[in-house]
Design an enzyme around this catalytic site. Structure first.
Site, PDB file in Angstrom:
ATOM      1  N   LYS A 171       0.874  -1.180   0.000  1.00  0.00           N
ATOM      2  CA  LYS A 171       0.000   0.000   0.000  1.00  0.00           C
ATOM      3  C   LYS A 171       0.908   1.226   0.000  1.00  0.00           C
ATOM      4  CE  LYS A 171      -2.076   2.972   1.961  1.00  0.00           C
ATOM      5  NZ  LYS A 171      -1.878   4.381   1.581  1.00  0.00           N
ATOM      6  N   GLY A 224       6.550   4.972   8.453  1.00  0.00           N
ATOM      7  CA  GLY A 224       5.748   6.198   8.458  1.00  0.00           C
ATOM      8  C   GLY A 224       5.807   6.869   9.813  1.00  0.00           C
ATOM      9  N   GLY A 229       2.015   4.407  13.149  1.00  0.00           N
ATOM     10  CA  GLY A 229       2.744   3.200  13.570  1.00  0.00           C
ATOM     11  C   GLY A 229       2.091   2.541  14.779  1.00  0.00           C
ATOM     12  N   GLU A 246       9.216   1.300  11.185  1.00  0.00           N
ATOM     13  CA  GLU A 246      10.288   2.257  10.873  1.00  0.00           C
ATOM     14  C   GLU A 246       9.670   3.642  10.974  1.00  0.00           C
ATOM     15  OE1 GLU A 246      13.294   1.362  10.509  1.00  0.00           O
ATOM     16  OE2 GLU A 246      13.340  -0.662   9.670  1.00  0.00           O
ATOM     17  N   CYS A 280      13.568  10.492   7.079  1.00  0.00           N
ATOM     18  CA  CYS A 280      13.484  10.043   8.481  1.00  0.00           C
ATOM     19  C   CYS A 280      14.825  10.226   9.179  1.00  0.00           C
ATOM     20  CB  CYS A 280      13.034   8.594   8.544  1.00  0.00           C
ATOM     21  SG  CYS A 280      14.028   7.507   7.523  1.00  0.00           S
ATOM     22  N   GLU A 379      10.001  16.023  15.507  1.00  0.00           N
ATOM     23  CA  GLU A 379      10.423  15.874  14.115  1.00  0.00           C
ATOM     24  C   GLU A 379       9.666  16.888  13.250  1.00  0.00           C
ATOM     25  OE1 GLU A 379       8.972  12.420  11.937  1.00  0.00           O
ATOM     26  OE2 GLU A 379      10.981  12.055  11.199  1.00  0.00           O
TER      27      GLU A 379
HETATM   28  P1  NAD Z   1       2.042   8.414   7.642  1.00  0.00           P
HETATM   29  O1  NAD Z   1       2.181   7.618   8.872  1.00  0.00           O
HETATM   30  O2  NAD Z   1       1.015   9.485   7.594  1.00  0.00           O
HETATM   31  O3  NAD Z   1       1.733   7.474   6.389  1.00  0.00           O
HETATM   32  C1  NAD Z   1       2.532   6.349   6.110  1.00  0.00           C
HETATM   33  C2  NAD Z   1       1.666   5.309   5.418  1.00  0.00           C
HETATM   34  O4  NAD Z   1       0.668   4.856   6.328  1.00  0.00           O
HETATM   35  C3  NAD Z   1       0.929   5.814   4.182  1.00  0.00           C
HETATM   36  O5  NAD Z   1       0.911   4.807   3.203  1.00  0.00           O
HETATM   37  C4  NAD Z   1      -0.474   6.049   4.709  1.00  0.00           C
HETATM   38  O6  NAD Z   1      -1.465   5.950   3.709  1.00  0.00           O
HETATM   39  C5  NAD Z   1      -0.600   4.917   5.701  1.00  0.00           C
HETATM   40  N1  NAD Z   1      -1.634   5.122   6.737  1.00  0.00           N
HETATM   41  C6  NAD Z   1      -2.146   6.283   7.203  1.00  0.00           C
HETATM   42  N2  NAD Z   1      -3.101   6.041   8.121  1.00  0.00           N
HETATM   43  C7  NAD Z   1      -3.183   4.702   8.258  1.00  0.00           C
HETATM   44  C8  NAD Z   1      -3.962   3.840   9.083  1.00  0.00           C
HETATM   45  N3  NAD Z   1      -4.873   4.319   9.943  1.00  0.00           N
HETATM   46  N4  NAD Z   1      -3.749   2.500   8.986  1.00  0.00           N
HETATM   47  C9  NAD Z   1      -2.832   1.997   8.136  1.00  0.00           C
HETATM   48  N5  NAD Z   1      -2.080   2.770   7.321  1.00  0.00           N
HETATM   49  C10 NAD Z   1      -2.255   4.109   7.379  1.00  0.00           C
HETATM   50  O7  NAD Z   1       3.506   8.974   7.353  1.00  0.00           O
HETATM   51  P2  NAD Z   1       3.972   9.988   6.225  1.00  0.00           P
HETATM   52  O8  NAD Z   1       3.492  11.335   6.602  1.00  0.00           O
HETATM   53  O9  NAD Z   1       3.598   9.445   4.878  1.00  0.00           O
HETATM   54  O10 NAD Z   1       5.567   9.888   6.356  1.00  0.00           O
HETATM   55  C11 NAD Z   1       6.294  10.693   7.198  1.00  0.00           C
HETATM   56  C12 NAD Z   1       6.757   9.935   8.424  1.00  0.00           C
HETATM   57  O11 NAD Z   1       7.402   8.724   8.038  1.00  0.00           O
HETATM   58  C13 NAD Z   1       7.795  10.698   9.209  1.00  0.00           C
HETATM   59  O12 NAD Z   1       7.522  10.601  10.580  1.00  0.00           O
HETATM   60  C14 NAD Z   1       9.099   9.979   8.882  1.00  0.00           C
HETATM   61  O13 NAD Z   1      10.113  10.094   9.835  1.00  0.00           O
HETATM   62  C15 NAD Z   1       8.636   8.579   8.739  1.00  0.00           C
HETATM   63  N6  NAD Z   1       9.592   7.777   7.962  1.00  0.00           N
HETATM   64  C16 NAD Z   1      10.351   6.849   8.606  1.00  0.00           C
HETATM   65  C17 NAD Z   1      11.292   6.112   7.891  1.00  0.00           C
HETATM   66  C18 NAD Z   1      12.151   5.096   8.571  1.00  0.00           C
HETATM   67  O14 NAD Z   1      12.721   4.280   7.870  1.00  0.00           O
HETATM   68  N7  NAD Z   1      12.295   5.096   9.879  1.00  0.00           N
HETATM   69  C19 NAD Z   1      11.447   6.332   6.524  1.00  0.00           C
HETATM   70  C20 NAD Z   1      10.650   7.294   5.904  1.00  0.00           C
HETATM   71  C21 NAD Z   1       9.720   8.020   6.639  1.00  0.00           C
END
Ligand code: NAD
Length: 477
Positions: A171, A224, A229, A246, A280, A379
């Site tokens: 997804k 994310g 998470g 992650e 991240c 962050e």
């Molecule tokens: P997000 O958590 O909003 O979204 C991430 C994913 O989760 C997307 O595909 C989104 O559609 C999905 N999602 C959203 N709500 C959901 C739910 N209720 N159930 C299941 N899935 C759902 O994150 P973002 O804004 O897209 O990304 C930014 C964040 O990601 C930052 O905090 C960043 O640090 C983190 N990140 C971490 C890493 C790592 O490897 N540690 C890498 C990249 C980004």
């Protein structure tokens, strides 16, 4: 309109719904993508499950690996096309997008080559018994990824899962589905059996939640935000499946007064500017020994003032941020810093001629930041660097470890003993010494400590995460 890729076929949402695809450089919609939900997730999970008893499940590790390497080659053969797609979808500079596509290919090459090197173990046991530990696929693996590095994230999480023979459901983030759909198409053309890789596009609270909570998945790889998470981990707990998280970071760059500044300064700036700070592992905290604070921070400010922001075609230091929500998030943090009278030491510049509807943010370096300020602890996920002074080694470690996160850290000093002492004391999944590792690093185990998450991706260790063991005990007398 782009459809989803499920069971080797293109499929629209049953209810016909779709979502806009927007160019962050203009704020203009340029395509639509299917808005899948629980029904399409059901179909994708069923297709992935069926792959386990079909050609994919029967295939030996060498053949699997060969297909992964062919996917890597197909990515390289289509590198220009994929880089343009990724740049348009995310707004990132072309050079960054090209690098992302190269890293995507590397993931398929690396895990393709590793697929048949995962050996079992023989365990000494009671007389008359032969015990063998074998590795097996988990079954159906669910992968939910963010929008910051769509192609790299796909490679990082999907390639090891396929290398171990799992049936995958991916997804992508709602803002960035395009590269995933094209890679799935290329993968099947390269010989990946239908159903081994399925892409369900849609919103997080719809398709994402349906996938995380699906009763017939065996594993979730989530990358994310911390908020989502936590929801994913709750869903995993309900069905008792393993998940890796992650999450976010607030990575420190710890600079001692004996640093080789000529080498360090450009790398320090790049570590926060890369991908407009939406990384991240962005080096978002600059910790400098007080005796060298003015000198080093002054040089960083000089370099920071030269940072230029523009469209993918301008190919400058960074592009716009991803979407309106991200724009207001970054602006909110900058306003809070300004409202606290934090000193602006330098600002980058947005290039002339960019479209006014794009999501533009001026990179900014704040100095003398109090250790408990929001921009010191939270962050930002934007091109905002916070500088602090520390007194000595112990103070540097306390400051570095003073946030809830623990993803990555960098230590800069010419003193080898200090380099290793500090690296050992800092809580992070990766520590870079006199270098900085944001991006790439396919071979290097990666993941968080503390609130940055758990589980490991990248490197050979990911193959353990994406598989399970079976202990075979044979009594032969
Ligand atoms: P997000 O958590 O909003 O979204 C991430 C994913 O989760 C997307 O595909 C989104 O559609 C999905 N999602 C959203 N709500 C959901 C739910 N209720 N159930 C299941 N899935 C759902 O994150 P973002 O804004 O897209 O990304 C930014 C964040 O990601 C930052 O905090 C960043 O640090 C983190 N990140 C971490 C890493 C790592 O490897 N540690 C890498 C990249 C980004």
């Amino acid at each position: 309109m782009k459809q989803m890729f499920i069971g080797g076929r293109w499929l629209g949402a049953r209810d016909g719904r779709s979502m806009p695809v927007v160019d962050p450089s203009t704020g203009q919609e340029f395509d639509q993508v299917a808005r899948g939900g629980a029904h399409e997730v059901d179909l994708a999970v069923a297709a992935a499950r069926a792959s386990q008893s079909g050609a994919w499940g029967r295939m030996n590790a060498t053949e699997r690996g060969r297909i992964l390497m062919k996917i890597g080659q197909a990515v390289l053969d289509h590198a220009d096309e994929l880089a343009k797609l990724e740049a348009k979808d995310t707004g990132k500079p072309m050079a960054t997008a090209k690098n992302d596509i190269n890293v995507l290919a590397r993931y398929f090459e690396f895990y393709g080559a590793a697929a048949d090197k995962v050996h079992g173990e023989s365990i000494p046991f009671l007389n008359g018994h032969q015990v063998t530990l074998v590795r097996e696929p988990l079954g159906v693996t669910a992968h939910i990824i963010p929008w910051n590095y769509p192609a790299q994230m796909l490679g990082r999480t999907v390639a090891p899962a396929l290398a171990m023979g799992n049936g995958v459901v991916l997804k992508p983030a709602e803002d960035t589905s395009l590269s995933a759909l094209r890679v799935a198409e290329l993968a099947v053309a390269a010989g990946l059996p239908e159903g081994a890789l399925n892409v369900v596009t849609g919103l997080g609270e719809e398709a994402g939640a349906a996938l995380a909570g699906h009763p017939d998945i065996d594993f979730i790889s989530f990358t994310g935000s911390n908020e989502v998470g936590a929801l994913v981990q709750q869903a995993a707990a309900k069905s008792a499946v393993k998940c890796t998280l992650e999450l976010g970071g607030k990575s420190p760059q710890i600079v001692f007064d004996d640093v080789d500044a000529d080498r360090a300064v450009p790398i320090i700036v790049r570590a926060i500017i890369q991908n407009a700070g939406q990384t991240c592992t962005a080096g978002s905290r600059l910790l400098v020994q007080r005796s060298a604070y003015e000198r080093i921070v002054g040089r960083v400010a000089e370099a920071f003032a030269k940072v230029r922001v523009g469209t993918p075609e301008m190919d400058l230091d960074c592009g716009p941020v991803m979407n309106p929500a991200q724009l207001s998030r970054v602006n909110r943090y900058v306003e809070k810093a300004r409202a606290s009278n934090l000193k602006v030491l330098a600002e980058g510049r947005i290039a002339d001629g960019v479209a006014s509807g794009g999501y533009w943010v001026k990179p900014v370096l704040f100095g003398g930041v109090p250790r408990d300020h929001v921009i010191a602890c939270e962050e930002v996920f934007g091109p905002v660097l916070a500088a602090f002074a520390f007194e000595d080694e112990a103070d540097a470690i306390a400051l570095a470890n003073g946030t809830p996160y623990g993803l990555l850290a960098a230590v800069w000093t010419e003193n080898a003993g200090r380099l290793h002492r500090v690296a050992k004391a800092v809580k992070a999944g990766q520590v870079f010494m006199n270098c900085y590792g944001a991006g790439g690093g396919v071979e290097l185990p990666f993941g968080g400590t503390k609130r940055s998450g758990h589980g490991r991706e990248k490197g050979l260790i990911a193959l353990d995460e994406m598989s399970t063991t079976k202990t075979l005990v044979h009594f032969h007398g």
